[in-house]
Motif scaffolding. Structure first.
Motif, PDB file in Angstrom:
ATOM      1  N   VAL A  22       0.850  -1.195   0.000  1.00 16.24           N
ATOM      2  CA  VAL A  22       0.000   0.000   0.000  1.00 16.24           C
ATOM      3  C   VAL A  22       0.885   1.244   0.000  1.00 16.24           C
ATOM      4  CG1 VAL A  22      -1.674   1.351   1.332  1.00 16.24           C
ATOM      5  CG2 VAL A  22      -1.969  -1.135   1.126  1.00 16.24           C
ATOM      6  N   ALA A  23       1.887   1.252   0.860  1.00 13.90           N
ATOM      7  CA  ALA A  23       2.795   2.400   0.945  1.00 13.90           C
ATOM      8  C   ALA A  23       3.494   2.643  -0.389  1.00 13.90           C
ATOM      9  CB  ALA A  23       3.814   2.184   2.062  1.00 13.90           C
ATOM     10  N   GLU A  24       3.956   1.584  -1.035  1.00 15.16           N
ATOM     11  CA  GLU A  24       4.630   1.724  -2.331  1.00 15.16           C
ATOM     12  C   GLU A  24       3.692   2.282  -3.384  1.00 15.16           C
ATOM     13  OE1 GLU A  24       7.867   1.587  -3.074  1.00 15.16           O
ATOM     14  OE2 GLU A  24       8.063   1.349  -0.908  1.00 15.16           O
ATOM     15  N   GLY A  25       2.426   1.835  -3.365  1.00 19.17           N
ATOM     16  CA  GLY A  25       1.451   2.349  -4.322  1.00 19.17           C
ATOM     17  C   GLY A  25       1.211   3.834  -4.154  1.00 19.17           C
ATOM     18  N   ALA A  26       1.115   4.284  -2.904  1.00 19.03           N
ATOM     19  CA  ALA A  26       0.911   5.709  -2.650  1.00 19.03           C
ATOM     20  C   ALA A  26       2.153   6.513  -3.052  1.00 19.03           C
ATOM     21  CB  ALA A  26       0.572   5.935  -1.179  1.00 19.03           C
ATOM     22  N   LYS A  27       3.329   5.999  -2.732  1.00 17.05           N
ATOM     23  CA  LYS A  27       4.572   6.693  -3.098  1.00 17.05           C
ATOM     24  C   LYS A  27       4.712   6.798  -4.611  1.00 17.05           C
ATOM     25  CE  LYS A  27       7.176   5.303   0.992  1.00 17.05           C
ATOM     26  NZ  LYS A  27       8.236   4.394   1.498  1.00 17.05           N
ATOM     27  N   SER A  28       4.252   5.768  -5.336  1.00 16.17           N
ATOM     28  CA  SER A  28       4.377   5.774  -6.797  1.00 16.17           C
ATOM     29  C   SER A  28       3.554   6.891  -7.427  1.00 16.17           C
ATOM     30  CB  SER A  28       3.963   4.420  -7.381  1.00 16.17           C
ATOM     31  OG  SER A  28       2.554   4.271  -7.379  1.00 16.17           O
ATOM     32  N   ARG A  29       2.565   7.398  -6.696  1.00 17.46           N
ATOM     33  CA  ARG A  29       1.734   8.509  -7.179  1.00 17.46           C
ATOM     34  C   ARG A  29       2.175   9.838  -6.581  1.00 17.46           C
ATOM     35  NH1 ARG A  29      -3.262   7.185  -9.717  1.00 17.46           N
ATOM     36  NH2 ARG A  29      -2.757   5.297 -10.876  1.00 17.46           N
ATOM     37  N   GLY A  30       3.347   9.836  -5.939  1.00 15.77           N
ATOM     38  CA  GLY A  30       3.909  11.078  -5.428  1.00 15.77           C
ATOM     39  C   GLY A  30       3.486  11.467  -4.024  1.00 15.77           C
ATOM     40  N   ALA A  31       2.785  10.594  -3.326  1.00 12.08           N
ATOM     41  CA  ALA A  31       2.335  10.918  -1.979  1.00 12.08           C
ATOM     42  C   ALA A  31       3.484  10.828  -0.979  1.00 12.08           C
ATOM     43  CB  ALA A  31       1.213   9.979  -1.541  1.00 12.08           C
ATOM     44  N   GLU A  32       3.380  11.635   0.051  1.00 10.59           N
ATOM     45  CA  GLU A  32       4.263  11.519   1.212  1.00 10.59           C
ATOM     46  C   GLU A  32       3.604  10.496   2.132  1.00 10.59           C
ATOM     47  OE1 GLU A  32       5.292  14.214   5.085  1.00 10.59           O
ATOM     48  OE2 GLU A  32       5.151  15.254   3.152  1.00 10.59           O
ATOM     49  N   VAL A  33       4.299   9.414   2.426  1.00 12.05           N
ATOM     50  CA  VAL A  33       3.708   8.291   3.157  1.00 12.05           C
ATOM     51  C   VAL A  33       4.379   8.120   4.512  1.00 12.05           C
ATOM     52  CG1 VAL A  33       3.249   5.805   3.129  1.00 12.05           C
ATOM     53  CG2 VAL A  33       3.128   7.113   0.997  1.00 12.05           C
ATOM     54  N   THR A  34       3.551   7.935   5.544  1.00 11.60           N
ATOM     55  CA  THR A  34       4.037   7.602   6.872  1.00 11.60           C
ATOM     56  C   THR A  34       3.381   6.293   7.282  1.00 11.60           C
ATOM     57  OG1 THR A  34       4.159   9.965   7.402  1.00 11.60           O
ATOM     58  CG2 THR A  34       4.330   8.411   9.238  1.00 11.60           C
ATOM     59  N   VAL A  35       4.190   5.339   7.704  1.00 18.34           N
ATOM     60  CA  VAL A  35       3.692   4.027   8.124  1.00 18.34           C
ATOM     61  C   VAL A  35       3.713   3.979   9.650  1.00 18.34           C
ATOM     62  CG1 VAL A  35       4.039   1.533   7.994  1.00 18.34           C
ATOM     63  CG2 VAL A  35       4.530   2.966   5.992  1.00 18.34           C
ATOM     64  N   PHE A  36       2.582   3.552  10.228  1.00 19.39           N
ATOM     65  CA  PHE A  36       2.437   3.483  11.678  1.00 19.39           C
ATOM     66  C   PHE A  36       2.043   2.075  12.097  1.00 19.39           C
ATOM     67  CE2 PHE A  36       1.184   7.833  10.616  1.00 19.39           C
ATOM     68  CZ  PHE A  36       1.813   8.603  11.583  1.00 19.39           C
ATOM     69  N   GLY A  37       2.591   1.615  13.208  1.00 21.93           N
ATOM     70  CA  GLY A  37       2.018   0.477  13.889  1.00 21.93           C
ATOM     71  C   GLY A  37       0.752   0.965  14.570  1.00 21.93           C
ATOM     72  N   ALA A  38      -0.202   0.072  14.801  1.00 27.08           N
ATOM     73  CA  ALA A  38      -1.487   0.480  15.374  1.00 27.08           C
ATOM     74  C   ALA A  38      -1.325   1.247  16.681  1.00 27.08           C
ATOM     75  CB  ALA A  38      -2.383  -0.740  15.582  1.00 27.08           C
ATOM     76  N   GLY A  39      -0.376   0.866  17.498  1.00 25.63           N
ATOM     77  CA  GLY A  39      -0.172   1.517  18.788  1.00 25.63           C
ATOM     78  C   GLY A  39       0.411   2.914  18.697  1.00 25.63           C
ATOM     79  N   ASP A  40       0.870   3.299  17.503  1.00 27.11           N
ATOM     80  CA  ASP A  40       1.500   4.611  17.321  1.00 27.11           C
ATOM     81  C   ASP A  40       0.595   5.617  16.625  1.00 27.11           C
ATOM     82  OD1 ASP A  40       3.915   3.708  18.447  1.00 27.11           O
ATOM     83  OD2 ASP A  40       4.489   2.803  16.536  1.00 27.11           O
ATOM     84  N   PHE A  41      -0.661   5.233  16.371  1.00 30.01           N
ATOM     85  CA  PHE A  41      -1.591   6.123  15.674  1.00 30.01           C
ATOM     86  C   PHE A  41      -2.753   6.452  16.597  1.00 30.01           C
ATOM     87  CE2 PHE A  41      -4.779   7.328  12.481  1.00 30.01           C
ATOM     88  CZ  PHE A  41      -4.022   8.171  11.686  1.00 30.01           C
ATOM     89  N   SER A  42      -3.253   7.689  16.496  1.00 28.42           N
ATOM     90  CA  SER A  42      -4.358   8.109  17.359  1.00 28.42           C
ATOM     91  C   SER A  42      -5.223   9.128  16.628  1.00 28.42           C
ATOM     92  CB  SER A  42      -3.816   8.708  18.653  1.00 28.42           C
ATOM     93  OG  SER A  42      -2.968   9.807  18.352  1.00 28.42           O
ATOM     94  N   ALA A  43      -6.357   9.439  17.211  1.00 31.12           N
ATOM     95  CA  ALA A  43      -7.321  10.347  16.593  1.00 31.12           C
ATOM     96  C   ALA A  43      -6.720  11.719  16.298  1.00 31.12           C
ATOM     97  CB  ALA A  43      -8.551  10.483  17.485  1.00 31.12           C
ATOM     98  N   ASP A  44      -5.796  12.178  17.118  1.00 31.86           N
ATOM     99  CA  ASP A  44      -5.220  13.504  16.889  1.00 31.86           C
ATOM    100  C   ASP A  44      -4.331  13.559  15.651  1.00 31.86           C
ATOM    101  OD1 ASP A  44      -3.323  11.918  18.265  1.00 31.86           O
ATOM    102  OD2 ASP A  44      -2.318  13.676  19.080  1.00 31.86           O
ATOM    103  N   LYS A  45      -3.976  12.408  15.079  1.00 27.58           N
ATOM    104  CA  LYS A  45      -3.158  12.373  13.870  1.00 27.58           C
ATOM    105  C   LYS A  45      -3.998  12.364  12.590  1.00 27.58           C
ATOM    106  CE  LYS A  45       0.937   9.908  15.663  1.00 27.58           C
ATOM    107  NZ  LYS A  45       1.191  10.799  16.707  1.00 27.58           N
ATOM    108  N   VAL A  46      -5.279  12.025  12.686  1.00 31.10           N
ATOM    109  CA  VAL A  46      -6.129  11.859  11.503  1.00 31.10           C
ATOM    110  C   VAL A  46      -6.106  13.094  10.610  1.00 31.10           C
ATOM    111  CG1 VAL A  46      -8.524  11.554  10.713  1.00 31.10           C
ATOM    112  CG2 VAL A  46      -7.613  10.098  12.523  1.00 31.10           C
ATOM    113  N   SER A  47      -6.214  14.264  11.191  1.00 28.42           N
ATOM    114  CA  SER A  47      -6.296  15.496  10.400  1.00 28.42           C
ATOM    115  C   SER A  47      -5.002  15.823   9.651  1.00 28.42           C
ATOM    116  CB  SER A  47      -6.691  16.669  11.291  1.00 28.42           C
ATOM    117  OG  SER A  47      -5.678  16.935  12.243  1.00 28.42           O
TER     118      SER A  47
END
Length: 140
Positions: A22-47
Protein backbone atom coordinates in the motif's frame (compact mmCIF):
# COMPACT_ATOMS: atom_id res chain seq x y z
CA UNK A 1 1.55 16.48 -2.62
CA UNK A 2 -0.91 14.39 -0.67
CA UNK A 3 -0.09 12.85 2.69
CA UNK A 4 -1.06 9.22 3.29
CA UNK A 5 -0.90 7.23 6.52
CA UNK A 6 -0.64 3.44 6.45
CA UNK A 7 -1.71 2.10 9.85
CA UNK A 8 -1.55 -1.63 10.52
CA UNK A 9 -1.20 -4.49 12.97
CA UNK A 10 0.45 -7.77 11.98
CA UNK A 11 1.34 -10.88 13.95
CA UNK A 12 2.77 -13.09 11.21
CA UNK A 13 3.99 -10.52 8.69
CA UNK A 14 1.19 -11.10 6.17
CA UNK A 15 -0.58 -7.81 6.87
CA UNK A 16 2.79 -6.07 7.14
CA UNK A 17 3.64 -7.20 3.58
CA UNK A 18 0.30 -5.78 2.46
CA UNK A 19 1.01 -2.50 4.28
CA UNK A 20 4.34 -2.19 2.47
CA UNK A 21 2.59 -2.67 -0.89
CA UNK A 22 0.00 0.00 0.00
CA UNK A 23 2.79 2.40 0.94
CA UNK A 24 4.63 1.72 -2.33
CA UNK A 25 1.45 2.35 -4.32
CA UNK A 26 0.91 5.71 -2.65
CA UNK A 27 4.57 6.69 -3.10
CA UNK A 28 4.38 5.77 -6.80
CA UNK A 29 1.73 8.51 -7.18
CA UNK A 30 3.91 11.08 -5.43
CA UNK A 31 2.33 10.92 -1.98
CA UNK A 32 4.26 11.52 1.21
CA UNK A 33 3.71 8.29 3.16
CA UNK A 34 4.04 7.60 6.87
CA UNK A 35 3.69 4.03 8.12
CA UNK A 36 2.44 3.48 11.68
CA UNK A 37 2.02 0.48 13.89
CA UNK A 38 -1.49 0.48 15.37
CA UNK A 39 -0.17 1.52 18.79
CA UNK A 40 1.50 4.61 17.32
CA UNK A 41 -1.59 6.12 15.67
CA UNK A 42 -4.36 8.11 17.36
CA UNK A 43 -7.32 10.35 16.59
CA UNK A 44 -5.22 13.50 16.89
CA UNK A 45 -3.16 12.37 13.87
CA UNK A 46 -6.13 11.86 11.50
CA UNK A 47 -6.30 15.50 10.40
CA UNK A 48 -2.62 15.43 9.34
CA UNK A 49 -3.38 13.09 6.42
CA UNK A 50 -5.38 13.29 3.19
CA UNK A 51 -5.90 9.53 3.13
CA UNK A 52 -5.49 6.65 5.56
CA UNK A 53 -5.09 2.95 4.87
CA UNK A 54 -5.93 0.68 7.79
CA UNK A 55 -4.66 -2.91 7.83
CA UNK A 56 -5.58 -5.65 10.26
CA UNK A 57 -5.97 -9.41 9.95
CA UNK A 58 -9.06 -11.30 10.98
CA UNK A 59 -8.74 -12.64 14.51
CA UNK A 60 -10.81 -15.07 16.57
CA UNK A 61 -14.37 -15.17 15.27
CA UNK A 62 -13.55 -12.81 12.39
CA UNK A 63 -12.96 -9.63 14.35
CA UNK A 64 -10.22 -6.99 14.35
CA UNK A 65 -7.25 -7.64 16.65
CA UNK A 66 -8.67 -6.77 20.07
CA UNK A 67 -5.72 -5.64 22.19
CA UNK A 68 -4.04 -2.97 20.08
CA UNK A 69 -5.85 -2.42 16.78
CA UNK A 70 -9.51 -2.39 17.87
CA UNK A 71 -8.99 0.20 20.65
CA UNK A 72 -7.01 2.44 18.25
CA UNK A 73 -9.61 2.11 15.49
CA UNK A 74 -12.48 2.80 17.89
CA UNK A 75 -10.70 5.97 19.01
CA UNK A 76 -10.24 7.28 15.45
CA UNK A 77 -13.55 6.09 14.00
CA UNK A 78 -15.46 9.28 14.81
CA UNK A 79 -12.74 11.38 13.10
CA UNK A 80 -13.06 9.64 9.72
CA UNK A 81 -16.02 11.59 8.29
CA UNK A 82 -15.10 12.75 4.80
CA UNK A 83 -11.60 11.22 5.02
CA UNK A 84 -10.35 8.99 2.17
CA UNK A 85 -9.94 5.54 3.74
CA UNK A 86 -8.87 2.13 2.48
CA UNK A 87 -8.95 -1.22 4.30
CA UNK A 88 -6.80 -4.32 3.94
CA UNK A 89 -5.87 -7.46 5.85
CA UNK A 90 -5.24 -11.17 5.81
CA UNK A 91 -7.28 -14.06 7.13
CA UNK A 92 -6.87 -17.79 7.57
CA UNK A 93 -10.46 -18.93 7.98
CA UNK A 94 -13.98 -17.69 7.46
CA UNK A 95 -15.36 -15.82 4.48
CA UNK A 96 -14.33 -12.21 5.11
CA UNK A 97 -17.09 -11.19 7.52
CA UNK A 98 -14.59 -9.12 9.53
CA UNK A 99 -13.91 -7.00 6.43
CA UNK A 100 -17.62 -6.50 5.69
CA UNK A 101 -18.24 -5.47 9.31
CA UNK A 102 -15.24 -3.13 9.24
CA UNK A 103 -16.40 -1.56 5.97
CA UNK A 104 -19.87 -1.01 7.49
CA UNK A 105 -18.29 0.77 10.46
CA UNK A 106 -16.38 3.07 8.11
CA UNK A 107 -19.52 3.76 6.09
CA UNK A 108 -21.40 4.60 9.29
CA UNK A 109 -18.59 6.96 10.34
CA UNK A 110 -18.87 8.81 7.02
CA UNK A 111 -15.47 7.77 5.69
CA UNK A 112 -14.94 8.06 1.93
CA UNK A 113 -13.93 4.47 1.24
CA UNK A 114 -11.76 4.03 -1.84
CA UNK A 115 -12.29 0.26 -2.02
CA UNK A 116 -14.29 -2.65 -0.65
CA UNK A 117 -11.27 -3.92 1.28
CA UNK A 118 -8.32 -5.97 0.08
CA UNK A 119 -8.19 -9.46 1.60
CA UNK A 120 -5.48 -12.09 1.35
CA UNK A 121 -5.93 -15.67 2.46
CA UNK A 122 -2.84 -16.16 4.65
CA UNK A 123 0.26 -14.78 2.90
CA UNK A 124 -0.68 -12.26 0.20
CA UNK A 125 -0.12 -13.52 -3.33
CA UNK A 126 0.93 -11.31 -6.24
CA UNK A 127 -2.69 -10.42 -7.05
CA UNK A 128 -3.38 -9.27 -3.47
CA UNK A 129 -0.16 -7.23 -3.41
CA UNK A 130 -1.18 -5.61 -6.71
CA UNK A 131 -4.57 -4.73 -5.17
CA UNK A 132 -2.75 -3.21 -2.18
CA UNK A 133 -0.58 -1.20 -4.51
CA UNK A 134 -3.72 0.04 -6.28
CA UNK A 135 -5.24 0.91 -2.90
CA UNK A 136 -2.23 3.07 -2.05
CA UNK A 137 -2.42 4.77 -5.44
CA UNK A 138 -6.13 5.51 -4.91
CA UNK A 139 -5.38 7.17 -1.57
CA UNK A 140 -2.59 9.34 -3.00
Amino acid sequence: MSKVAVVYWSATGNTEAMANAVAEGAKSRGAEVTVFGAGDFSADKVSEFDGIAFGCPAMGAEVLEETEFEPMFTSVETSLAGKKVGLFGSYGWGDGQWMRDWKDRCDSAGAALVNDGVMANNAPDEAALDECNDLGAALA
